[in-house]
Write a protein that holds these residues in place. Structure first.
Motif, PDB file in Angstrom:
ATOM      1  N   UNK A 120       0.442 -11.128  -5.802  1.00 32.69           N
ATOM      2  CA  UNK A 120      -0.187 -12.106  -6.687  1.00 32.69           C
ATOM      3  C   UNK A 120      -0.693 -11.383  -7.925  1.00 32.69           C
ATOM      4  N   UNK A 121      -0.151 -11.780  -9.054  1.00 33.23           N
ATOM      5  CA  UNK A 121      -0.582 -11.197 -10.311  1.00 33.23           C
ATOM      6  C   UNK A 121       0.040  -9.861 -10.649  1.00 33.23           C
ATOM      7  N   UNK A 122       0.927  -9.321  -9.771  1.00 32.31           N
ATOM      8  CA  UNK A 122       1.421  -7.944  -9.972  1.00 32.31           C
ATOM      9  C   UNK A 122       0.227  -7.052 -10.276  1.00 32.31           C
ATOM     10  N   UNK A 123      -0.786  -7.164  -9.440  1.00 35.78           N
ATOM     11  CA  UNK A 123      -2.118  -6.647  -9.748  1.00 35.78           C
ATOM     12  C   UNK A 123      -2.378  -5.330  -9.008  1.00 35.78           C
ATOM     13  N   UNK A 124      -2.446  -4.259  -9.761  1.00 33.02           N
ATOM     14  CA  UNK A 124      -2.785  -2.954  -9.217  1.00 33.02           C
ATOM     15  C   UNK A 124      -4.300  -2.836  -9.103  1.00 33.02           C
ATOM     16  N   UNK A 125      -4.797  -2.543  -7.912  1.00 27.61           N
ATOM     17  CA  UNK A 125      -6.243  -2.444  -7.715  1.00 27.61           C
ATOM     18  C   UNK A 125      -6.714  -1.046  -7.351  1.00 27.61           C
ATOM     19  N   UNK A 126      -5.773  -0.145  -7.053  1.00 29.66           N
ATOM     20  CA  UNK A 126      -6.173   1.209  -6.664  1.00 29.66           C
ATOM     21  C   UNK A 126      -5.108   2.206  -7.071  1.00 29.66           C
ATOM     22  N   UNK A 127      -5.547   3.314  -7.643  1.00 30.89           N
ATOM     23  CA  UNK A 127      -4.693   4.488  -7.815  1.00 30.89           C
ATOM     24  C   UNK A 127      -5.588   5.712  -7.711  1.00 30.89           C
ATOM     25  N   UNK A 128      -5.285   6.569  -6.756  1.00 29.27           N
ATOM     26  CA  UNK A 128      -6.108   7.759  -6.577  1.00 29.27           C
ATOM     27  C   UNK A 128      -5.261   8.922  -6.068  1.00 29.27           C
ATOM     28  N   UNK A 129      -5.115   9.972  -6.874  1.00 28.00           N
ATOM     29  CA  UNK A 129      -4.513  11.200  -6.368  1.00 28.00           C
ATOM     30  C   UNK A 129      -5.333  11.730  -5.194  1.00 28.00           C
ATOM     31  N   UNK A 130      -4.678  12.472  -4.328  1.00 31.74           N
ATOM     32  CA  UNK A 130      -5.350  12.983  -3.125  1.00 31.74           C
ATOM     33  C   UNK A 130      -6.617  13.748  -3.472  1.00 31.74           C
ATOM     34  N   UNK A 131      -7.660  13.508  -2.688  1.00 30.43           N
ATOM     35  CA  UNK A 131      -8.939  14.192  -2.830  1.00 30.43           C
ATOM     36  C   UNK A 131      -9.650  13.899  -4.143  1.00 30.43           C
ATOM     37  N   UNK A 144       0.851  -1.187   0.000  1.00 29.97           N
ATOM     38  CA  UNK A 144       0.000   0.000   0.000  1.00 29.97           C
ATOM     39  C   UNK A 144       0.887   1.237   0.000  1.00 29.97           C
ATOM     40  N   UNK A 145       0.597   2.140  -0.914  1.00 35.03           N
ATOM     41  CA  UNK A 145       1.331   3.396  -1.009  1.00 35.03           C
ATOM     42  C   UNK A 145       0.439   4.503  -0.464  1.00 35.03           C
ATOM     43  N   UNK A 146       0.918   5.163   0.601  1.00 36.50           N
ATOM     44  CA  UNK A 146       0.218   6.315   1.180  1.00 36.50           C
ATOM     45  C   UNK A 146       1.144   7.520   1.039  1.00 36.50           C
ATOM     46  N   UNK A 147       1.124   8.120  -0.118  1.00 34.73           N
ATOM     47  CA  UNK A 147       1.952   9.291  -0.419  1.00 34.73           C
ATOM     48  C   UNK A 147       1.102  10.534  -0.176  1.00 34.73           C
ATOM     49  N   UNK A 186      -0.373  10.916 -12.867  1.00 30.56           N
ATOM     50  CA  UNK A 186      -0.910   9.701 -13.456  1.00 30.56           C
ATOM     51  C   UNK A 186      -0.242   8.443 -12.966  1.00 30.56           C
ATOM     52  N   UNK A 187      -0.623   7.364 -13.599  1.00 34.95           N
ATOM     53  CA  UNK A 187      -0.188   6.020 -13.243  1.00 34.95           C
ATOM     54  C   UNK A 187       0.371   5.369 -14.503  1.00 34.95           C
ATOM     55  N   UNK A 188       1.583   4.864 -14.430  1.00 34.93           N
ATOM     56  CA  UNK A 188       2.271   4.322 -15.593  1.00 34.93           C
ATOM     57  C   UNK A 188       2.713   2.892 -15.316  1.00 34.93           C
ATOM     58  N   UNK A 189       2.437   1.988 -16.250  1.00 37.42           N
ATOM     59  CA  UNK A 189       2.873   0.595 -16.150  1.00 37.42           C
ATOM     60  C   UNK A 189       3.749   0.267 -17.345  1.00 37.42           C
ATOM     61  N   UNK A 190       4.816  -0.483 -17.104  1.00 36.97           N
ATOM     62  CA  UNK A 190       5.678  -0.957 -18.182  1.00 36.97           C
ATOM     63  C   UNK A 190       6.023  -2.414 -17.918  1.00 36.97           C
ATOM     64  N   UNK A 191       5.582  -3.301 -18.811  1.00 40.70           N
ATOM     65  CA  UNK A 191       5.793  -4.742 -18.684  1.00 40.70           C
ATOM     66  C   UNK A 191       6.797  -5.181 -19.738  1.00 40.70           C
ATOM     67  N   UNK A 192       7.987  -5.603 -19.271  1.00 41.01           N
ATOM     68  CA  UNK A 192       9.054  -6.015 -20.175  1.00 41.01           C
ATOM     69  C   UNK A 192       9.223  -7.529 -20.127  1.00 41.01           C
TER      70      UNK A 192
END
Length: 306
Positions: free
Chosen positions: A45-56, A32-35, A158-164
């Motif tokens: 499991x799955x390298x699975x992102x389930x949440x991304x939300x900028x503050x507010x 969990x990232x709380x920035x 934003x949110x960026x994914x890179x799968x190599x």
């Protein structure tokens, strides 16, 4: 695909992480990232992102209210990683299909346990990298040896994914894949996808016929299409818009189960089809990729503000 000149500083010890913490959710381990500028939740499991939300802001991703967090069970929502094949094995190109020894769709990566490689943080960004060594442990479902490395880059923009993918085998390796992004909407019938106009697509619901898209993509029920395009897209919903920019992709999957299929899906409320849509950055259908020994390919997407 870096969206900023700032590089998160290296942090090798979990005790030194300022914003990232381990958490058990259901039966699964997650980061969990709380920035101060944003939040994110990423499962091993799955390298699975389930949440991304900028503050507010509300979550930029859609997660099923019935999602279950159990070993070996794919999570419904977020961004599943479909790898090293996408969709029904039998619908893949022969070079991809010959390596697959199961009828299961979307590959094994989305239920495999990935390894944490690195966490980098600074005042502006967090970057997390995970890896999966697809070796003989997966020989019962797939023939090959490859390394998958996925990097998640979070910032207020934003949110960026890179799968190599790197072929570690001794012969050429064909594979297909997708970053199966679930996006929220208050009303899918009032939502649309811009940027696919005048491109060809395969309509998997109409005997895999090739058709031509004219104008925006609208949703009027079940939708399952593979577009021959990797162009930047804008997703417009009643509450706003998002821009999706892909790298290493010449195919895009647009999906919504509609009411009848929604009623048959696992971990998916019957009415949830009205509140989500999937726009997937892919290497699918004729856009599958082939790597020689030691070669790599990166599939990436940046989900950003319009």
């Amino acid at each position: 695909m870096s969206e900023s000149s700032h590089r998160p500083s290296r942090s090798l010890s979990p005790g030194q992480w300022s914003f990232t913490r381990w958490k058990t959710i259901g039966q699964l381990e997650a980061l969990e990232v709380h920035h101060p500028l944003f939040r994110a939740t990423l499962f091993l499991q799955g390298a699975h992102l389930t949440q991304f939300m900028p503050s507010d802001e509300p979550d930029w991703l859609w997660l099923s209210k019935d999602a279950r967090f159990e070993p070996g069970r794919a999570i419904r929502g977020g961004i599943p990683v479909c790898w090293p094949w996408f969709g029904d094995p039998g619908k893949n190109a022969p070079a991809v299909r010959k390596r697959i020894h199961t009828n299961s769709a979307h590959g094994f990566a989305r239920t495999a346990l990935w390894k944490l490689e690195d966490v980098r943080e600074n005042a502006h960004e967090v970057e997390i990298s995970l890896s999966l060594d697809a070796n003989e442990d997966f020989a019962n479902v797939w023939s090959g040896h490859a390394l998958a490395l996925i990097t998640f880059h979070f910032s207020v923009r934003g949110c960026q994914l890179a799968l190599t993918t790197t072929n570690l085998g001794e012969e050429p390796m064909a594979f297909s894949q997708a970053l199966h992004t679930y996006l929220p909407t208050s009303d899918v019938t009032r939502s649309r996808v811009l940027g696919l106009g005048y491109s060809q697509y395969i309509d998997t619901l109409d005997d895999w016929e090739y058709k031509n898209q004219e104008g925006p993509v609208y949703f009027e029920g079940e939708t399952d299409r593979i577009y021959e395009s990797g162009e930047p897209l804008t997703i417009v919903t009643p509450s706003g818009s998002r821009k999706l920019t892909s790298v290493g992709s010449d195919s895009t999957v647009v999906w919504n189960p509609g009411p009848e299929k929604a009623a048959r899906l696992s971990d998916f409320p019957d009415e949830a089809w009205k509140t989500m849509l999937c726009v997937e950055t892919a290497n699918a259908a004729s856009d599958y990729r082939v790597l020689n020994t030691g070669q790599s390919h990166t599939l990436g997407v940046l989900i950003g503000r319009k």
